[in-house]
Enzyme design. Structure first.
Site, PDB file in Angstrom:
ATOM      1  N   LYS A  89      74.576 -21.461  21.568  1.00  0.00           N
ATOM      2  CA  LYS A  89      75.640 -20.759  20.847  1.00  0.00           C
ATOM      3  C   LYS A  89      75.014 -19.936  19.746  1.00  0.00           C
ATOM      4  CE  LYS A  89      79.888 -19.830  19.820  1.00  0.00           C
ATOM      5  NZ  LYS A  89      79.491 -18.397  19.996  1.00  0.00           N
ATOM      6  N   GLN A 147      69.621 -20.763  14.075  1.00  0.00           N
ATOM      7  CA  GLN A 147      70.939 -21.105  14.612  1.00  0.00           C
ATOM      8  C   GLN A 147      70.973 -22.547  15.108  1.00  0.00           C
ATOM      9  OE1 GLN A 147      73.168 -18.082  14.985  1.00  0.00           O
ATOM     10  NE2 GLN A 147      74.688 -19.681  14.805  1.00  0.00           N
ATOM     11  N   LYS A 157      71.487 -24.627  12.022  1.00  0.00           N
ATOM     12  CA  LYS A 157      72.803 -24.337  11.442  1.00  0.00           C
ATOM     13  C   LYS A 157      73.901 -25.009  12.265  1.00  0.00           C
ATOM     14  CE  LYS A 157      73.550 -19.941  10.866  1.00  0.00           C
ATOM     15  NZ  LYS A 157      73.981 -18.530  10.969  1.00  0.00           N
ATOM     16  N   LYS A 177      70.402 -17.001  20.405  1.00  0.00           N
ATOM     17  CA  LYS A 177      70.705 -15.717  19.768  1.00  0.00           C
ATOM     18  C   LYS A 177      70.310 -14.615  20.733  1.00  0.00           C
ATOM     19  CE  LYS A 177      72.253 -14.235  15.754  1.00  0.00           C
ATOM     20  NZ  LYS A 177      73.110 -14.915  14.765  1.00  0.00           N
ATOM     21  N   ASP A 236      77.268 -10.469  15.631  1.00  0.00           N
ATOM     22  CA  ASP A 236      76.314 -10.507  14.516  1.00  0.00           C
ATOM     23  C   ASP A 236      76.249  -9.052  14.039  1.00  0.00           C
ATOM     24  OD1 ASP A 236      74.209 -12.529  13.243  1.00  0.00           O
ATOM     25  OD2 ASP A 236      73.169 -10.624  13.412  1.00  0.00           O
TER      26      ASP A 236
HETATM   27  P1  NDP Z   1      77.844  -6.172  10.105  1.00  0.00           P
HETATM   28  O1  NDP Z   1      77.215  -5.334  11.133  1.00  0.00           O
HETATM   29  O2  NDP Z   1      79.322  -6.319  10.082  1.00  0.00           O
HETATM   30  O3  NDP Z   1      77.405  -5.675   8.651  1.00  0.00           O
HETATM   31  C1  NDP Z   1      76.061  -5.626   8.301  1.00  0.00           C
HETATM   32  C2  NDP Z   1      75.950  -5.099   6.889  1.00  0.00           C
HETATM   33  O4  NDP Z   1      74.601  -5.264   6.449  1.00  0.00           O
HETATM   34  C3  NDP Z   1      76.236  -3.609   6.798  1.00  0.00           C
HETATM   35  O5  NDP Z   1      76.725  -3.301   5.528  1.00  0.00           O
HETATM   36  C4  NDP Z   1      74.851  -3.003   7.009  1.00  0.00           C
HETATM   37  O6  NDP Z   1      74.697  -1.704   6.474  1.00  0.00           O
HETATM   38  C5  NDP Z   1      73.975  -3.982   6.277  1.00  0.00           C
HETATM   39  N1  NDP Z   1      72.644  -3.995   6.909  1.00  0.00           N
HETATM   40  C6  NDP Z   1      72.360  -4.323   8.186  1.00  0.00           C
HETATM   41  N2  NDP Z   1      71.048  -4.183   8.439  1.00  0.00           N
HETATM   42  C7  NDP Z   1      70.508  -3.761   7.288  1.00  0.00           C
HETATM   43  C8  NDP Z   1      69.189  -3.444   6.900  1.00  0.00           C
HETATM   44  N3  NDP Z   1      68.161  -3.528   7.769  1.00  0.00           N
HETATM   45  N4  NDP Z   1      68.997  -3.058   5.616  1.00  0.00           N
HETATM   46  C9  NDP Z   1      70.040  -2.971   4.740  1.00  0.00           C
HETATM   47  N5  NDP Z   1      71.313  -3.256   5.058  1.00  0.00           N
HETATM   48  C10 NDP Z   1      71.536  -3.643   6.299  1.00  0.00           C
HETATM   49  O7  NDP Z   1      77.143  -7.603  10.215  1.00  0.00           O
HETATM   50  P2  NDP Z   1      77.627  -9.005   9.654  1.00  0.00           P
HETATM   51  O8  NDP Z   1      78.378  -8.837   8.388  1.00  0.00           O
HETATM   52  O9  NDP Z   1      78.247  -9.748  10.772  1.00  0.00           O
HETATM   53  O10 NDP Z   1      76.218  -9.722   9.363  1.00  0.00           O
HETATM   54  C11 NDP Z   1      75.596  -9.689   8.080  1.00  0.00           C
HETATM   55  C12 NDP Z   1      74.607 -10.829   7.986  1.00  0.00           C
HETATM   56  O11 NDP Z   1      75.306 -12.078   8.125  1.00  0.00           O
HETATM   57  C13 NDP Z   1      73.513 -10.866   9.050  1.00  0.00           C
HETATM   58  O12 NDP Z   1      72.339 -11.404   8.476  1.00  0.00           O
HETATM   59  C14 NDP Z   1      74.058 -11.850  10.078  1.00  0.00           C
HETATM   60  O13 NDP Z   1      73.030 -12.432  10.829  1.00  0.00           O
HETATM   61  C15 NDP Z   1      74.711 -12.861   9.158  1.00  0.00           C
HETATM   62  N6  NDP Z   1      75.735 -13.708   9.741  1.00  0.00           N
HETATM   63  C16 NDP Z   1      76.797 -13.180  10.417  1.00  0.00           C
HETATM   64  C17 NDP Z   1      77.781 -14.008  10.914  1.00  0.00           C
HETATM   65  C18 NDP Z   1      78.984 -13.480  11.595  1.00  0.00           C
HETATM   66  O14 NDP Z   1      79.862 -14.281  11.939  1.00  0.00           O
HETATM   67  N7  NDP Z   1      79.146 -12.188  11.779  1.00  0.00           N
HETATM   68  C19 NDP Z   1      77.680 -15.471  10.802  1.00  0.00           C
HETATM   69  C20 NDP Z   1      76.559 -15.922  10.004  1.00  0.00           C
HETATM   70  C21 NDP Z   1      75.630 -15.055   9.524  1.00  0.00           C
HETATM   71  P3  NDP Z   1      74.630  -0.415   7.464  1.00  0.00           P
HETATM   72  O15 NDP Z   1      76.028  -0.235   7.952  1.00  0.00           O
HETATM   73  O16 NDP Z   1      74.127   0.678   6.615  1.00  0.00           O
HETATM   74  O17 NDP Z   1      73.669  -0.787   8.573  1.00  0.00           O
HETATM   75  O1  2IT Z   2      74.510 -16.148  12.568  1.00  0.00           O
HETATM   76  C1  2IT Z   2      75.565 -16.649  13.017  1.00  0.00           C
HETATM   77  O2  2IT Z   2      75.874 -17.814  12.803  1.00  0.00           O
HETATM   78  C2  2IT Z   2      76.454 -15.785  13.801  1.00  0.00           C
HETATM   79  N1  2IT Z   2      76.165 -14.600  13.960  1.00  0.00           N
HETATM   80  C3  2IT Z   2      77.694 -16.350  14.429  1.00  0.00           C
HETATM   81  C4  2IT Z   2      77.372 -17.066  15.707  1.00  0.00           C
HETATM   82  C5  2IT Z   2      78.570 -17.520  16.508  1.00  0.00           C
HETATM   83  O3  2IT Z   2      78.325 -17.962  17.643  1.00  0.00           O
HETATM   84  O4  2IT Z   2      79.709 -17.462  16.049  1.00  0.00           O
END
Ligand code: NDP
Ligand code: 2IT
Length: 475
Positions: free
Chosen positions: A119, A140, A143, A155, A195
């Site tokens: 997952k 992951q 976590k 992943k 993600d």
């Molecule tokens: P999104 O794609 O929705 O948003 C990502 C954000 O981070 C955007 O603002 C983006 O800016 C910025 N970003 C991405 N890559 C870079 C980079 N290389 N340098 C600077 N800014 C960057 O992703 P999420 O919000 O889903 O994910 C954000 C983080 O949270 C990640 O690390 C992800 O692994 C983690 N995460 C996500 C989960 C989920 O459920 N979605 C769960 C747990 C963790 P820009 O638009 O300019 O690229």
């Molecule tokens: O980093 C993370 O935990 C996620 N991007 C969410 C993974 C999931 O299966 O909901």
């Protein structure tokens, strides 16, 4: 002690050495063993710096557990946990709107399935390579174990860049990606989600293609689905809300609360937006957020509706937020968001976005607690600075586990063909985050590192995965 390396193999074939061989009766100091395993991981996975970093952090926490549980060393559980069960790499050809053909690379690393089906999310970003996916799959696994729910770790993703692509191009890419990956998925096998660069829209196109290929409406094969076609309420909000719940628990331990605190949330994607939402609900003031081009400082506090309009609906840049917000909101292209003084920080963009220098700025600016919404956003020297300054530091694999936890709740609802209410689902999320916090705090205390959530999270999750692996035998 017999030599634990195999220089012959290395010299003859020029190959990276495998994990150090070990026989019963060998006496090896724990620290030496962990160092050797780390060196083997580096040589077996050359050039994958983020994966090395993630492994190092976990191994550095495990000494006290191994000292109490010698069978884990004998059964070589650490070496087994550091080796993905399966790594899938494939080409993804697709055609853009002008008729030009592109070929991207797709990945799925099925890391560990001791606790349940693999997952974890899919990341679409040009920086993605095998090392990114491997580090994320490794994190992951731990976590997911912390959630207490029956999910293994995996992943995936691609070096596809969704920025500037049309709806039709995104759809064609998702379809081509799924055409290949579908063979390795299934509700009992591997269940992806979103993600970076993958949200509800992409999950829709992926699910549609999976349905067509398999001729089955297998809701449980993906999570983060839309509410009208098998998704769960609170999944979209879950990671951000969960990070705030985790922060609330860390603050409680120190006799503090969220209300009235000034906060910074980096990023402006899914995790960041719903972190801002929950912080505002609990009475905090969020003054800055960012994207990869720059950051916005808004002294009146971020206007959440405007942020959602710009980032969720229009998919525009964060600079547009500042343009529209006017009075008091500034966009800084060359600045550094971590120089903004705050009490609570939520790095929620990407790995290694916050370095030692940034950590020092936060400490100087009055920061008392950090909860990582992103995966591994703080560099090791930043973490060290937070620990030395006695800042409450909630690492990603604990603080951002709310997203995958609600994904597992989505799987439960799908399996029962049921849908829950927002209130009930959010309450489950809150309980899970509070339990994760307690588990990390208690484990850290038991093993002699009170207040150290890094050690607590790594040890508690390692024990869960390791115990399941021992029970299942050498498979
Ligand atoms: P999104 O794609 O929705 O948003 C990502 C954000 O981070 C955007 O603002 C983006 O800016 C910025 N970003 C991405 N890559 C870079 C980079 N290389 N340098 C600077 N800014 C960057 O992703 P999420 O919000 O889903 O994910 C954000 C983080 O949270 C990640 O690390 C992800 O692994 C983690 N995460 C996500 C989960 C989920 O459920 N979605 C769960 C747990 C963790 P820009 O638009 O300019 O690229
Ligand atoms: O980093 C993370 O935990 C996620 N991007 C969410 C993974 C999931 O299966 O909901």
């Amino acid at each position: 002690m017999r030599s634990r390396r195999d220089p012959y193999r290395q010299a003859k074939y020029g190959l990276p050495v495998g994990f150090p061989a070990q026989r019963n009766g060998d006496h090896v100091e724990t620290a030496e063993l962990l160092e050797e395993i780390y060196r083997s991981v580096v040589s077996r996975n050359p050039g994958e710096a983020e994966f090395h970093q993630a492994v190092r952090e976990v191994l550095d926490s495990l000494g006290p557990v191994l000292a109490k549980r010698p069978e884990l060393t004998e059964q070589r559980v650490i070496e087994r946990i550091c080796e993905p069960e399966r790594q899938i790499i494939f080409g993804v050809p697709w055609e853009d709107d002008e008729g030009t053909i592109h070929i991207n690379r797709g990945f799925r690393v099925q890391f560990n399935s001791a606790l349940g089906p693999y997952k974890g999310g899919l990341r679409f970003h040009p920086s993605v390579y095998l090392g990114t996916v491997k580090f994320l799959g490794f994190e992951q696994t731990f976590k997911n174990a912390l959630t207490g729910l029956p999910i293994g770790g995996g992943k995936g993703g691609s070096d596809f860049n969704p920025r500037g692509r049309s709806e039709a191009e995104i759809m064609r890419f998702c379809q081509s990606f799924m055409l290949e990956l579908s063979r390795d998925l299934g509700e009992y096998r591997d269940v992806p989600a979103g993600d970076i660069g993958v949200g509800g829209r992409e999950i829709g196109y992926l699910f549609g293609m999976y349905k067509r290929i398999t001729r089955q409406y297998e809701s449980g094969v993906l999570t983060g689905k839309g509410l009208g076609w098998g998704g769960s309420v609170v999944r979209k909000e879950a990671t951000g809300y969960g990070a705030v719940y985790f922060m609330r628990e860390m603050l409680k331990e120190r006799g503090e609360e969220i209300e009235g605190k000034t906060c910074i949330v980096s990023g402006s994607g899914n995790v960041a937006i719903y972190t801002v939402e929950k912080l505002q609900q609990l009475g905090a003031r969020v003054v800055a957020c960012s994207d990869s081009d720059g950051y916005v400082y808004d002294e009146r506090g971020i206007d959440l509706e405007l942020l959602k309009q710009v980032k969720e609906r229009e998919r525009a840049r964060i600079s547009v937020y500042a343009d529209r917000r006017g009075g008091g909101a500034r966009y800084l292209e060359d600045g550094n968001i971590w120089n903004v003084p705050c009490q609570l920080a939520f790095p929620s963009a990407t790995q290694n976005e916050l370095n030692g220098h940034d950590a020092e700025s936060l400490v100087k600016g009055g920061c008392i607690a950090v909860a990582e919404g992103a995966n591994m956003p703080s560099t090791p020297d930043a973490v060290q600075i937070f620990q030395e300054a006695r800042i409450a530091f909630g690492l990603g694999k604990a603080a951002n586990a709310g997203g995958v936890a609600v994904s597992a709740l989505e799987m439960q609802q799908n399996a029962r063909r049921d849908t829950w209410t927002f209130e009930y689902t959010e309450e489950r999320l809150r309980q899970i985050m509070e339990t994760i916090h307690r588990t990390c705090a208690d484990t850290a205390e038991t093993y002699g590192s009170p207040g150290n959530y890094v050690r607590g999270a790594n040890m508690a999750s390692f024990i869960r995965v390791a115990d399941a692996m021992l029970a299942l035998g050498l498979v």
